[in-house]
Design a protein around this motif. Sequence first.
Motif, PDB file in Angstrom:
ATOM      1  N   CYS A  90       0.836  -1.209   0.000  1.00  0.00           N
ATOM      2  CA  CYS A  90       0.000   0.000   0.000  1.00  0.00           C
ATOM      3  C   CYS A  90       0.860   1.243   0.000  1.00  0.00           C
ATOM      4  O   CYS A  90       1.865   1.312   0.725  1.00  0.00           O
ATOM      5  N   ILE A  91       0.449   2.207  -0.790  1.00  0.00           N
ATOM      6  CA  ILE A  91       1.011   3.554  -0.736  1.00  0.00           C
ATOM      7  C   ILE A  91      -0.167   4.492  -0.524  1.00  0.00           C
ATOM      8  O   ILE A  91      -1.096   4.532  -1.347  1.00  0.00           O
ATOM      9  N   PHE A  92      -0.140   5.223   0.587  1.00  0.00           N
ATOM     10  CA  PHE A  92      -1.208   6.164   0.886  1.00  0.00           C
ATOM     11  C   PHE A  92      -0.657   7.573   0.905  1.00  0.00           C
ATOM     12  O   PHE A  92       0.407   7.838   1.464  1.00  0.00           O
ATOM     13  N   VAL A  93      -1.404   8.467   0.284  1.00  0.00           N
ATOM     14  CA  VAL A  93      -1.029   9.861   0.199  1.00  0.00           C
ATOM     15  C   VAL A  93      -2.005  10.654   1.054  1.00  0.00           C
ATOM     16  O   VAL A  93      -3.219  10.575   0.844  1.00  0.00           O
ATOM     17  N   LEU A  94      -1.482  11.376   2.029  1.00  0.00           N
ATOM     18  CA  LEU A  94      -2.292  12.140   2.967  1.00  0.00           C
ATOM     19  C   LEU A  94      -1.928  13.613   2.900  1.00  0.00           C
ATOM     20  O   LEU A  94      -0.781  13.957   2.593  1.00  0.00           O
ATOM     21  N   ALA A  95      -2.883  14.455   3.217  1.00  0.00           N
ATOM     22  CA  ALA A  95      -2.622  15.888   3.324  1.00  0.00           C
ATOM     23  C   ALA A  95      -1.956  16.159   4.673  1.00  0.00           C
ATOM     24  O   ALA A  95      -2.189  15.435   5.651  1.00  0.00           O
ATOM     25  N   ASP A  96      -1.177  17.209   4.736  1.00  0.00           N
ATOM     26  CA  ASP A  96      -0.425  17.512   5.958  1.00  0.00           C
ATOM     27  C   ASP A  96      -1.286  17.944   7.138  1.00  0.00           C
ATOM     28  O   ASP A  96      -0.798  18.079   8.253  1.00  0.00           O
ATOM     29  N   LYS A  97      -2.580  18.106   6.927  1.00  0.00           N
ATOM     30  CA  LYS A  97      -3.476  18.447   8.036  1.00  0.00           C
ATOM     31  C   LYS A  97      -3.838  17.212   8.867  1.00  0.00           C
ATOM     32  O   LYS A  97      -4.415  17.334   9.943  1.00  0.00           O
ATOM     33  N   GLN A  98      -3.525  16.024   8.358  1.00  0.00           N
ATOM     34  CA  GLN A  98      -3.828  14.796   9.101  1.00  0.00           C
ATOM     35  C   GLN A  98      -2.853  14.655  10.269  1.00  0.00           C
ATOM     36  O   GLN A  98      -1.702  15.067  10.192  1.00  0.00           O
ATOM     37  N   SER A  99      -3.308  14.035  11.312  1.00  0.00           N
ATOM     38  CA  SER A  99      -2.493  13.901  12.521  1.00  0.00           C
ATOM     39  C   SER A  99      -1.309  12.957  12.305  1.00  0.00           C
ATOM     40  O   SER A  99      -1.364  12.054  11.462  1.00  0.00           O
ATOM     41  N   LYS A 100      -0.291  13.181  13.089  1.00  0.00           N
ATOM     42  CA  LYS A 100       0.877  12.303  13.086  1.00  0.00           C
ATOM     43  C   LYS A 100       0.450  10.881  13.442  1.00  0.00           C
ATOM     44  O   LYS A 100       0.954   9.909  12.884  1.00  0.00           O
ATOM     45  N   GLU A 101      -0.529  10.764  14.350  1.00  0.00           N
ATOM     46  CA  GLU A 101      -1.001   9.447  14.769  1.00  0.00           C
ATOM     47  C   GLU A 101      -1.632   8.667  13.608  1.00  0.00           C
ATOM     48  O   GLU A 101      -1.424   7.456  13.498  1.00  0.00           O
ATOM     49  N   LYS A 102      -2.378   9.366  12.741  1.00  0.00           N
ATOM     50  CA  LYS A 102      -2.959   8.675  11.574  1.00  0.00           C
ATOM     51  C   LYS A 102      -1.853   8.171  10.660  1.00  0.00           C
ATOM     52  O   LYS A 102      -1.915   7.044  10.170  1.00  0.00           O
ATOM     53  N   CYS A 103      -0.867   9.010  10.425  1.00  0.00           N
ATOM     54  CA  CYS A 103       0.265   8.579   9.588  1.00  0.00           C
ATOM     55  C   CYS A 103       0.991   7.403  10.228  1.00  0.00           C
ATOM     56  O   CYS A 103       1.322   6.421   9.558  1.00  0.00           O
ATOM     57  N   ASP A 104       1.224   7.497  11.521  1.00  0.00           N
ATOM     58  CA  ASP A 104       1.959   6.453  12.235  1.00  0.00           C
ATOM     59  C   ASP A 104       1.226   5.117  12.222  1.00  0.00           C
ATOM     60  O   ASP A 104       1.851   4.067  12.050  1.00  0.00           O
ATOM     61  N   ILE A 105      -0.090   5.141  12.411  1.00  0.00           N
ATOM     62  CA  ILE A 105      -0.832   3.874  12.433  1.00  0.00           C
ATOM     63  C   ILE A 105      -0.837   3.227  11.051  1.00  0.00           C
ATOM     64  O   ILE A 105      -0.733   2.005  10.924  1.00  0.00           O
ATOM     65  N   LEU A 106      -0.930   4.043   9.997  1.00  0.00           N
ATOM     66  CA  LEU A 106      -0.873   3.478   8.643  1.00  0.00           C
ATOM     67  C   LEU A 106       0.504   2.868   8.361  1.00  0.00           C
ATOM     68  O   LEU A 106       0.608   1.790   7.766  1.00  0.00           O
ATOM     69  N   LYS A 107       1.541   3.539   8.817  1.00  0.00           N
ATOM     70  CA  LYS A 107       2.892   2.980   8.677  1.00  0.00           C
ATOM     71  C   LYS A 107       3.031   1.697   9.483  1.00  0.00           C
ATOM     72  O   LYS A 107       3.662   0.734   9.047  1.00  0.00           O
ATOM     73  N   ALA A 108       2.439   1.680  10.673  1.00  0.00           N
ATOM     74  CA  ALA A 108       2.536   0.510  11.554  1.00  0.00           C
ATOM     75  C   ALA A 108       1.898  -0.731  10.939  1.00  0.00           C
ATOM     76  O   ALA A 108       2.307  -1.855  11.237  1.00  0.00           O
ATOM     77  N   THR A 118      -1.664  20.739   2.246  1.00  0.00           N
ATOM     78  CA  THR A 118      -3.118  20.931   2.201  1.00  0.00           C
ATOM     79  C   THR A 118      -3.486  22.165   1.395  1.00  0.00           C
ATOM     80  O   THR A 118      -4.479  22.175   0.673  1.00  0.00           O
ATOM     81  N   ALA A 119      -2.684  23.205   1.521  1.00  0.00           N
ATOM     82  CA  ALA A 119      -3.027  24.519   0.976  1.00  0.00           C
ATOM     83  C   ALA A 119      -2.754  24.640  -0.527  1.00  0.00           C
ATOM     84  O   ALA A 119      -2.194  25.632  -0.987  1.00  0.00           O
ATOM     85  N   VAL A 120      -3.154  23.614  -1.283  1.00  0.00           N
ATOM     86  CA  VAL A 120      -3.041  23.674  -2.738  1.00  0.00           C
ATOM     87  C   VAL A 120      -4.354  23.159  -3.333  1.00  0.00           C
ATOM     88  O   VAL A 120      -5.046  22.356  -2.718  1.00  0.00           O
ATOM     89  N   VAL A 121      -4.681  23.612  -4.517  1.00  0.00           N
ATOM     90  CA  VAL A 121      -5.906  23.159  -5.168  1.00  0.00           C
ATOM     91  C   VAL A 121      -5.736  21.708  -5.627  1.00  0.00           C
ATOM     92  O   VAL A 121      -4.609  21.257  -5.849  1.00  0.00           O
ATOM     93  N   PRO A 122      -6.834  20.975  -5.779  1.00  0.00           N
ATOM     94  CA  PRO A 122      -6.728  19.557  -6.161  1.00  0.00           C
ATOM     95  C   PRO A 122      -5.931  19.295  -7.437  1.00  0.00           C
ATOM     96  O   PRO A 122      -5.265  18.278  -7.553  1.00  0.00           O
ATOM     97  N   LYS A 123      -5.982  20.211  -8.408  1.00  0.00           N
ATOM     98  CA  LYS A 123      -5.263  19.998  -9.675  1.00  0.00           C
ATOM     99  C   LYS A 123      -3.766  20.301  -9.571  1.00  0.00           C
ATOM    100  O   LYS A 123      -2.999  19.968 -10.464  1.00  0.00           O
ATOM    101  N   ASP A 124      -3.356  20.932  -8.479  1.00  0.00           N
ATOM    102  CA  ASP A 124      -1.932  21.227  -8.271  1.00  0.00           C
ATOM    103  C   ASP A 124      -1.160  19.901  -8.226  1.00  0.00           C
ATOM    104  O   ASP A 124      -1.605  18.947  -7.581  1.00  0.00           O
ATOM    105  N   PRO A 125      -0.018  19.803  -8.897  1.00  0.00           N
ATOM    106  CA  PRO A 125       0.737  18.542  -8.910  1.00  0.00           C
ATOM    107  C   PRO A 125       1.220  18.104  -7.523  1.00  0.00           C
ATOM    108  O   PRO A 125       1.577  16.948  -7.334  1.00  0.00           O
ATOM    109  N   ARG A 126       1.188  18.987  -6.539  1.00  0.00           N
ATOM    110  CA  ARG A 126       1.606  18.639  -5.168  1.00  0.00           C
ATOM    111  C   ARG A 126       0.443  18.170  -4.302  1.00  0.00           C
ATOM    112  O   ARG A 126       0.657  17.687  -3.190  1.00  0.00           O
ATOM    113  N   SER A 127      -0.796  18.291  -4.783  1.00  0.00           N
ATOM    114  CA  SER A 127      -1.960  17.901  -3.970  1.00  0.00           C
ATOM    115  C   SER A 127      -1.981  16.386  -3.781  1.00  0.00           C
ATOM    116  O   SER A 127      -1.445  15.633  -4.596  1.00  0.00           O
ATOM    117  N   TYR A 128      -2.645  15.949  -2.725  1.00  0.00           N
ATOM    118  CA  TYR A 128      -2.680  14.506  -2.490  1.00  0.00           C
ATOM    119  C   TYR A 128      -3.486  13.785  -3.565  1.00  0.00           C
ATOM    120  O   TYR A 128      -3.236  12.623  -3.861  1.00  0.00           O
TER     121      TYR A 128
END
Length: 185
Positions: A90-108, A118-128
């Motif tokens: 699995c590769i999951f892409v999250l916005a930086d507004k998500q908690s560290k705990e959410k990232c950590d549990i997915l990694k776990a 987070t502060a980019v429009v959906p079409k921006d190449p950096r958006s999740y």
Amino acid sequence: MEYAKNILETIGNTPLIKINKITEELPCLVLAKYETFNPGNSVKDRMALKMIEDAEADGRLKPGGTIIEGTSGNTGMGLALAAIVKGYKCIFVLADKQSKEKCDILKAVGAQVIVCPTAVVPKDPRSYYSVSKRLAEETPNSWYVNQYDNPSNAKAHYESTGPEIWKQTDGKITHFVVGVGTGGT
């Protein structure tokens, strides 16, 4: 003996629980579908498994493949649980507004996690959204879930949650309230 063959068999069949205190002034019975009894603690477990099963059935997801999705966490957890049992990466892409705990549990649970601004429009190449689509195009033997446009997302509830509620209420349900989100709620 009664037991589940794996964690995926524990998804669904969650109880309805009577809401007492906040509804004591109402002249009706109010029930909540307790979806935190799912193994990933979310209603999203249902649709994650359904999307994977449908992708396997029609060949979009192949053995040993990589599941790629932009997620705020709950869908990712459901996908990761199924991936563990079924042997996917699995590769999951999250916005930086998500908690560290959410990232950590997915990694776990074995997922690779990529964090995007987070502060980019959906079409921006950096958006999740854009990063997850790009990764799916670049990663061999991968499947981009695309929960927002995946018909299996809502279909999971048509096939499981709806019939469960109907059965649990003996068909006497009169009102249904839910936050729709991606359709997987």
